[in-house]
Design an enzyme around this catalytic site. Structure first.
Site, mmCIF file in Angstrom:
data_model
loop_
_atom_site.group_PDB
_atom_site.id
_atom_site.type_symbol
_atom_site.label_atom_id
_atom_site.label_comp_id
_atom_site.label_asym_id
_atom_site.label_seq_id
_atom_site.Cartn_x
_atom_site.Cartn_y
_atom_site.Cartn_z
ATOM 1 N N SER A 182 8.411 9.688 3.680
ATOM 2 C CA SER A 182 6.967 10.222 3.233
ATOM 3 C C SER A 182 7.286 11.244 2.084
ATOM 4 C CB SER A 182 6.358 10.630 4.426
ATOM 5 O OG SER A 182 4.959 10.793 4.417
ATOM 6 N N ASP A 222 1.330 0.181 3.428
ATOM 7 C CA ASP A 222 1.378 1.661 3.955
ATOM 8 C C ASP A 222 0.112 2.230 3.390
ATOM 9 O OD1 ASP A 222 1.756 4.415 4.257
ATOM 10 O OD2 ASP A 222 4.087 4.166 3.334
ATOM 11 N N HIS A 232 3.768 3.259 8.490
ATOM 12 C CA HIS A 232 4.326 4.260 7.502
ATOM 13 C C HIS A 232 5.863 4.640 8.160
ATOM 14 C CE1 HIS A 232 4.320 7.609 4.609
ATOM 15 N NE2 HIS A 232 4.484 8.445 5.867
#
Length: 507
Positions: free
Chosen positions: A207, A424, A453
């Site tokens: 991320s 995502d 994710h």
């Protein structure tokens, strides 16, 4: 960018500050860190893994390397093989998430391919066990917040006042607030490399951690050996546009979740079609906004709980059980537990998130721009738009000067493995395609149709075996011409609730 109750990866954004140039030149700090003095760790997870813990002293301001110092909390699980492949630094995202516990990640790599590395977890500056740690207003996410959607001028002003108050409370952190940019954290990683006595690092980022990896690789390309970036941030959109893009993506994903609930109407009785479930969900949102369950779970908390369905399919069943128990039996306690587990009560993580997002780049300074953009997004994507807007609104008043992001350039990096699910929502798939373009020696594994994710090393053998192959031998999927993934893996299947009929389960 990342607000989640999922574990580890998996588990979304000044006067006198150093403004980093947009060119890809490495900053000259002139700083040589002292070695880390390793000792015992204090958490059971790290103790059980045989980890060592310590602190790394780094400059508060790298423009003044002889000045004030801060301390980064660091953990290490050493390699278990005769030959070491060096250190593997890990960042879980956020920004603002603690990475201290991620030194245990190596044991999740298949075929013991992680055993040849020293896995290094660390809390970025201002985060978790690092010293000092940021704190602003621990009561900001109290249960009696105004409704997210500013349907009246009074509601809008209430949220603006709360956001301004939070930003003002953050000013008490003093000079630290001026030095929380991603470029600062990238320089901390370089100091960590030096302190560990390594010529190069390996890196695993999830991320926001992918953006940190992009910045480090741009500033110090010669220091990158191997790099895995799971769910890449699009560097073109940091950070205002990135959050608006999330709103549309999360709205799509919550509809996918509603369709899943409808598929199992025989279990949950929440509606036999996606539209029926959606009407019920928004009906509960309206009712809870007026009359919070247990006096605690209002419309804001309801939205925050179900945002997790847009992040991770692994929590779909638990959310569905709580939804059904509330609708059919009036049980709200599980909703409260799920809200508490989102971490929204954790002031340090929120403060550190804003400390990075608000100063990496200048956000619009005119509220009229925010109002127009967010109402426009809300008309297309009502689920999360205003909750996300108010989550970031303290940036409008942030008491530290914004810098200029680096222009990401991975052309000098020998190789990298990129991973992403194509639906995502937190870091939309376009970001991984852009990073692939900027890193011409990287390869991208896509998981078509997946909505989860940052979930590599979570049991998808197709993905995880390729991670293991890369870490063991440096082997990447063959890069293909064009603007698309180099190989694909099927995402993990949707969960099937207990009691579902075989016909429904096979769908």
């Amino acid at each position: 960018m990342k607000r989640t109750f999922a574990a580890v990866a998996v588990a979304g954004i000044a006067a006198g500050c150093l403004v980093m140039p947009s060119a890809a030149a490495a900053p000259a700090t002139g700083f040589t860190p002292a070695p880390i003095h390793w000792g015992d760790c204090t958490t059971s997870k790290l103790e059980a893994a045989g980890a060592q813990c310590g602190f790394l002293a780094v400059p508060l301001d790298y423009a003044d390397p002889g000045g004030a110092k801060i301390s980064l909390a660091v953990s290490r699980v050493e390699h278990k093989t005769a030959r070491s492949q060096g250190v593997m630094l890990v960042n879980p995202g956020g920004p603002g998430a603690s990475g201290l516990g991620l030194s245990v990640l190596g044991r999740s790599v298949p075929d013991h391919a992680g055993d040849a590395y020293d896995w290094i977890g660390f809390d970025p500056r201002g985060v978790g066990s690092s010293r000092p740690a940021l704190s602003c207003d621990p009561n900001h996410f109290r249960y009696d917040r105004p409704p997210y959607v500013p349907a009246t001028p009074r509601l809008e002003q209430s949220w603006l006042d709360l956001s301004k108050s939070y930003a003002a409370a953050c000013a008490k952190n003093g000079a630290l607030l001026q030095h929380l940019k991603t470029t600062d954290v990238a320089q901390d990683m370089e100091s960590l490399r030096k302190a560990l006595g390594e010529e190069q690092i390996n890196y695993y980022g999830f991320s926001y951690g992918t953006y940190l990896g992009q910045v480090y690789a741009t500033l110090y390309p010669q220091r990158v050996r191997r790099m895995v970036l799971d769910s890449s941030v699009d560097p073109r959109d940091v950070w205002y546009r990135a959050n608006l893009n999330q709103d549309v993506a999360f709205n799509r994903n919550i509809k996918i979740y509603f369709a899943w609930l409808a598929r199992y109407d025989s279990v949950y009785h929440l509606g036999a079609t996606e539209d029926a479930v959606e009407r019920l969900w928004y009906g509960q949102l309206a009712a809870l906004t007026t009359d919070p369950a247990g006096g605690l779970i209002g419309g804001d908390e309801w939205t925050d709980v179900f945002l997790q369905a847009g992040y991770y399919r692994s929590g779909w069943v638990k959310l569905a059980d709580a939804f059904a128990d509330w609708v059919h039996e009036g049980k709200w306690q599980d909703l409260k537990s799920l809200y508490d587990a989102t971490g929204k009560g954790g002031d340090n993580g929120f403060a550190a998130y804003l400390g990075v997002q608000c100063t990496d780049v200048q956000w619009p300074v005119n509220w009229d721009r925010w109002r127009l953009d967010n109402w426009s997004a809300y008309l297309r994507a009502p689920f999360e738009t205003w909750g996300n807007a108010w989550f970031n609104a303290p940036c409008l008043f942030w008491p530290a000067e914004a810098g200029t992001p680096v222009t990401v350039d991975g052309s000098k990096v020998a190789g990298a493995l990129l991973i992403d699910e194509t639906l995502d929502a937190a870091t939309p798939y376009a970001g991984s395609l852009e990073v692939r373009r900027l890193f011409p020696h990287a390869s991208l594994i896509a998981e078509p149709g997946g909505t989860t994710h940052a979930d590599s090393l979570s049991g998808d053998a197709c993905v995880d075996d390729q991670v293991a192959d890369y870490l063991a031998k440096g082997a990447l999927p063959a890069r293909k011409p064009g603007d698309h993934a180099d190989t694909t893996c099927a995402p993990l299947p949707d969960p099937v609730p207990a009691g579902a009929s075989a016909a429904k389960a096979s769908g």
